[in-house]
Write an enzyme that holds these catalytic residues in place. Structure first.
Site, short mmCIF file in Angstrom:
data_model
loop_
_atom_site.label_atom_id
_atom_site.label_comp_id
_atom_site.label_asym_id
_atom_site.label_seq_id
_atom_site.Cartn_x
_atom_site.Cartn_y
_atom_site.Cartn_z
N LYS A 174 0.89 -1.17 0.00
CA LYS A 174 0.00 0.00 0.00
C LYS A 174 0.93 1.21 0.00
O LYS A 174 1.60 1.50 0.97
CB LYS A 174 -0.88 -0.03 1.25
CG LYS A 174 -2.20 0.68 1.13
CD LYS A 174 -2.11 2.18 0.93
CE LYS A 174 -1.77 2.93 2.19
NZ LYS A 174 -1.40 4.36 1.92
N GLU A 249 8.44 0.05 11.96
CA GLU A 249 9.53 1.05 11.96
C GLU A 249 8.86 2.40 12.12
O GLU A 249 8.23 2.91 11.19
CB GLU A 249 10.31 0.99 10.63
CG GLU A 249 10.97 -0.35 10.35
CD GLU A 249 12.11 -0.69 11.29
OE1 GLU A 249 12.61 0.23 11.97
OE2 GLU A 249 12.49 -1.86 11.37
N CYS A 283 13.16 9.78 9.63
CA CYS A 283 12.92 9.21 10.96
C CYS A 283 14.15 9.39 11.83
O CYS A 283 14.03 9.51 13.04
CB CYS A 283 12.52 7.74 10.84
SG CYS A 283 13.66 6.81 9.81
N GLU A 384 8.30 14.40 17.91
CA GLU A 384 9.03 14.35 16.64
C GLU A 384 8.60 15.56 15.79
O GLU A 384 7.43 15.67 15.44
CB GLU A 384 8.68 13.05 15.92
CG GLU A 384 9.40 12.85 14.63
CD GLU A 384 8.99 11.56 13.93
OE1 GLU A 384 7.79 11.23 13.91
OE2 GLU A 384 9.89 10.89 13.39
P1 NAD Z 1 1.48 7.63 8.85
O1 NAD Z 1 1.53 6.66 9.96
O2 NAD Z 1 0.43 8.66 8.85
O3 NAD Z 1 1.35 6.87 7.44
C1 NAD Z 1 2.22 5.84 7.05
C2 NAD Z 1 1.49 4.90 6.11
O4 NAD Z 1 0.41 4.28 6.82
C3 NAD Z 1 0.84 5.59 4.90
O5 NAD Z 1 0.95 4.76 3.77
C4 NAD Z 1 -0.60 5.73 5.33
O6 NAD Z 1 -1.49 5.80 4.23
C5 NAD Z 1 -0.80 4.46 6.12
N1 NAD Z 1 -1.89 4.52 7.13
C6 NAD Z 1 -2.40 5.62 7.75
N2 NAD Z 1 -3.37 5.26 8.61
C7 NAD Z 1 -3.46 3.91 8.55
C8 NAD Z 1 -4.26 2.95 9.22
N3 NAD Z 1 -5.18 3.29 10.13
N4 NAD Z 1 -4.09 1.64 8.92
C9 NAD Z 1 -3.14 1.26 8.02
N5 NAD Z 1 -2.38 2.11 7.34
C10 NAD Z 1 -2.52 3.43 7.62
O7 NAD Z 1 2.95 8.27 8.80
P2 NAD Z 1 3.43 9.51 7.91
O8 NAD Z 1 3.12 10.76 8.63
O9 NAD Z 1 2.99 9.33 6.51
O10 NAD Z 1 5.03 9.23 7.94
C11 NAD Z 1 5.91 9.86 8.78
C12 NAD Z 1 6.26 8.98 9.98
O11 NAD Z 1 6.96 7.82 9.54
C13 NAD Z 1 7.18 9.67 10.95
O12 NAD Z 1 6.75 9.45 12.26
C14 NAD Z 1 8.53 8.98 10.71
O13 NAD Z 1 9.42 9.01 11.80
C15 NAD Z 1 8.10 7.60 10.37
N6 NAD Z 1 9.18 6.90 9.66
C16 NAD Z 1 9.87 5.90 10.33
C17 NAD Z 1 10.93 5.25 9.70
C18 NAD Z 1 11.71 4.16 10.41
O14 NAD Z 1 12.45 3.46 9.74
N7 NAD Z 1 11.59 4.01 11.71
C19 NAD Z 1 11.28 5.61 8.40
C20 NAD Z 1 10.57 6.63 7.76
C21 NAD Z 1 9.51 7.26 8.42
#
Ligand code: NAD
Length: 481
Positions: A174, A249, A283, A384
């Site tokens: 997705k 992650e 991240c 964050e």
């Molecule tokens: P998010 O959690 O809003 O979205 C991430 C993904 O999850 C998207 O594809 C989104 O469409 C999907 N999603 C949203 N709600 C969902 C649900 N209820 N069920 C299933 N899927 C759902 O995160 P974001 O704001 O898009 O991304 C930024 C975050 O990602 C930051 O917190 C960052 O630190 C983290 N991140 C972590 C790593 C790591 O390796 N630890 C790497 C990159 C980003």
């Protein structure tokens, strides 16, 4: 011209059953650049079924066969890197240089897992009884779901595609609604390399609408999620219904410690890179910097001098160092964090506001920002920020710095600059995080395990450990007649 991209189900490029569309917007100027389908339940059902049907034959192929296809896909990604990088910059906002590096890294990840898949070895274990022994083999778990965010649209997907396919799992990905285009191009290379229909499926859609349906689908046996801690916690609950294997992650709040004996120039260079690369939307971006009181003023002066040299603007231009933030929501969060810090007594050293002027007014531009004399009452040190703003405060001794570094629910990574091997070792031992970078700011490398502690996640990606997250052990006990 507004292009339309389709999603991939069972080897076919298709629209969603409902015909609903998602608009992809260029964060540098607010222009509509493309549309993609908004997947619905029925599309998920079809994608999961196709991955399920493809699993038996894919998992029975040899790792060498699978590895060759991944290597072919990597070659295609590299051949198209210029085109894919441009698409990524238009949809995500990072500079063209960074997009190109990310696309190349995507190819390197596929190559790495192609090789690592060929090195999955079992074990033969002696038994107490004569004529008996135990054999341990590793089998692919089944159909995996991959959910990824918009900040590294290809890299984070490549970790999952590489691991899953090399292990013999099939996959339904997705993609992020904000940046689906470059990952679709990446997936196209995998299809054109000859990976059979159904092995990889890529859906475009809103996570909140379809994510739960994908994660909870009974045919999904493995979930690989990268995203916010808030969503990660929901996903963990969703996986508990039928005990799915899950890796998360999640977010971070990365501390950087700069000790009195540090190579100051190296520390400043590292601080600039890891605070403002990809406009701080990493991240493992630096959120919080703790500097020994003896070098506090010197560090801030040099850090500000280098930060103010960064060229912010159109990310497609060669000379640009930092582009816009990807989302308006993200921009508002950075503003909120900086305002909160200032209202509680911190001082802005440089930046501190949106960029003004005709070049910037339609984009999500925020100045690279340093805020000094912060404390742990402020959002910038507690949450964050995920944008180009970083807080700096002094410390008296290394124990105080370590306590401050650990004063968070996150535990993804930490950085320390020091010339003392004892201080470096102490920080590496006492800071509670999955990754520690000493005298460098790149805490993740593809052949070593990468994962967060505490609210930053569970499980790992990268390295053989990352591959084994897609495999499960089977113990076979034999008595020879
Ligand atoms: P998010 O959690 O809003 O979205 C991430 C993904 O999850 C998207 O594809 C989104 O469409 C999907 N999603 C949203 N709600 C969902 C649900 N209820 N069920 C299933 N899927 C759902 O995160 P974001 O704001 O898009 O991304 C930024 C975050 O990602 C930051 O917190 C960052 O630190 C983290 N991140 C972590 C790593 C790591 O390796 N630890 C790497 C990159 C980003």
């Amino acid at each position: 011209m507004v292009q339309h991209y389709k999603m991939l189900i069972n080897g076919e490029w298709v629209d969603s059953r409902s015909g609903r569309l998602i608009e992809v917007i260029n964060p540098a100027n607010g222009e509509l650049i493309a549309t993609t389908p908004a997947a619905e339940k029925e599309d998920i059902e079809e994608a999961v079924r196709s991955a399920y049907n493809a699993f038996v034959s894919w998992s029975n192929e040899t790792p060498f066969y699978r590895g060759n296809l991944l290597r072919k896909a990597a070659k295609l990604v590299l051949e198209r890197s210029k085109e894919i990088a441009e698409i990524m910059t238009r949809e995500q906002g990072k500079t063209l240089k960074e997009s190109k590096q990310e696309v190349e890294k995507g190819a390197a990840i596929l190559r790495y897992y192609a090789e690592e898949g060929e090195r999955v070895y079992g074990r033969v274990i002696a038994n107490e009884e004569k004529n008996s022994e135990s054999i341990v083999i590793y089998e692919p778990i089944g159909v995996a779901a991959a959910i990824t965010p918009w900040n590294y649209p290809i890299e984070l997907l490549a970790w999952k595609v590489g691991g899953a396919l090399a292990a013999g799992c099939t996959l339904v990905a997705k993609l992020p609604a904000e940046t689906p285009l470059s990952p679709l191009k990446f997936i196209e290379c995998i299809v054109e390399a000859g990976v059979p229909a159904g092995v990889v499926n890529a859906l475009t859609g809103y996570g909140r609408e379809i994510g739960p349906y994908l994660v909870e689908h009974p045919l999904i046996k493995r979930v690989a999620f990268t995203g916010s801690t808030e969503t990660g916690k929901q996903i963990l609950k969703m996986c508990s219904n039928d005990i799915k294997k899950v890796t998360l992650e999640l977010g971070g709040s990365l501390p950087m410690l700069v000790h009195s004996d540090a190579d100051l120039d190296a520390a400043v260079k590292g601080a600039v890179r890891r605070s403002f690369r990809n406009a701080g939307q990493i991240c493992i971006a630096i959120n919080r910097i703790y500097v020994h009181q003896d070098i506090y003023e010197a560090f801030i002066e040099k850090f500000a001098e280098s930060t103010m040299k960064l060229k912010v603007g159109n990310p497609l231009l060669e000379e640009c160092d930092m582009g816009p933030m990807c989302t308006k929501r993200g921009l508002e969060k950075v503003e909120r964090h900086v305002k909160d810090a200032v209202s509680k007594g911190a001082k802005v050293v440089c930046g501190g506001k949106r960029l003004e002027g005709i070049k910037y007014e339609k984009g999500n531009f925020y100045e690279p920002t340093i805020v000094r004399d912060v404390n742990h009452e402020m959002l910038i040190m507690r949450e964050e920020t995920f944008g180009p703003a970083v807080g700096v405060m002094p410390y008296k001794d290394i124990d105080e710095a370590i306590n401050l570094a650990n004063d968070t629910n996150y535990g993804l990574a930490a950085i320390v600059y020091t010339r003392s091997i004892s201080i470096a070792r102490k920080v590496a031992k006492e800071v509670k995080a999955g990754n520690i970078a000493i005298n460098n700011v790149d805490a993740g490398v593809i052949n070593a395990p990468y994962g967060g502690w505490k609210d930053s996640g569970i499980g790992v990606e990268h390295g053989p450990e990352g591959l084994f997250e897609y495999l499960r052990p089977k113990h076979i006990r034999i008595h020879y007649l």
